[in-house]
Design an enzyme around this catalytic site. Sequence first.
Site: not given
Length: 262
Positions: A41, A110, A144
Amino acid sequence: MRTALLQSSGRPGSVVENLKVLDEAAGRAAAAGAGLVAAPEMFLTGYAIGDDIARLAEPADGDWADAVAEIATRHGVAVVYGYPEREGETVYNSAQLISADGTRLANYRKTHLFGCFERDHFTPGEQPVVQADLNGLRIGLMICYDVEFPENVRAHALAGTDLLVVPTAQMHPFQFVAESVVPVRAFENQMYVAYVNRVGPEGELEFVGLSTLAGPDGIARTRAGRGEELVLADADPDFLAASREANPYLKDRRPGLYGSLV
């Protein structure tokens, strides 16, 4: 498909240096027979860099994407990498997949932002399932915290994702996600999950490493330690098909019972 996980925090704040780290890793991955190398990330810029996130953010088709495409083409290996994406005045925490011929195949923003830091610097994405076909596998992208929501991963399973690639900035004390949650997600959704983490101190954070590629049997095919390293494992479509036949979770679902979940 042999998959390489680049466990590194690179050089926070220096895109040029991080591209060099990615270039070197892509060369090693290709030499080991990998078809895909994945970086963590926000790899291109660093994660805990505060207002530099907005300053360094670039469009998905910007100069950085061109630089990564050149790396992918030169080494003959596809690349997934995390970066801050700018669209107008909006900044997203994004991950992009570029093929071995330099084609931009998929870009994911995300959807679940973690903590005040991310909410202060990013806008959440709105598309939960982003996929592309690569070397006989359907690749899905996630970042994540997203993988900690079972609904997110199940949506990928229902959409046919074979290998879910998850660039990550997993910090202490949440290492149980890499150790336990990720293999369970792979098993319950009958897919491979590649969880590739940052490592070491960055600002006030300590990233825990433990990058993992887990199979549909819930077993880690590879797991990194707590230092910078490149680890490799295979995502085998034949094993995946056999596992899905033996563990028919998706066939045995009863969606009519699940309305209360939404």
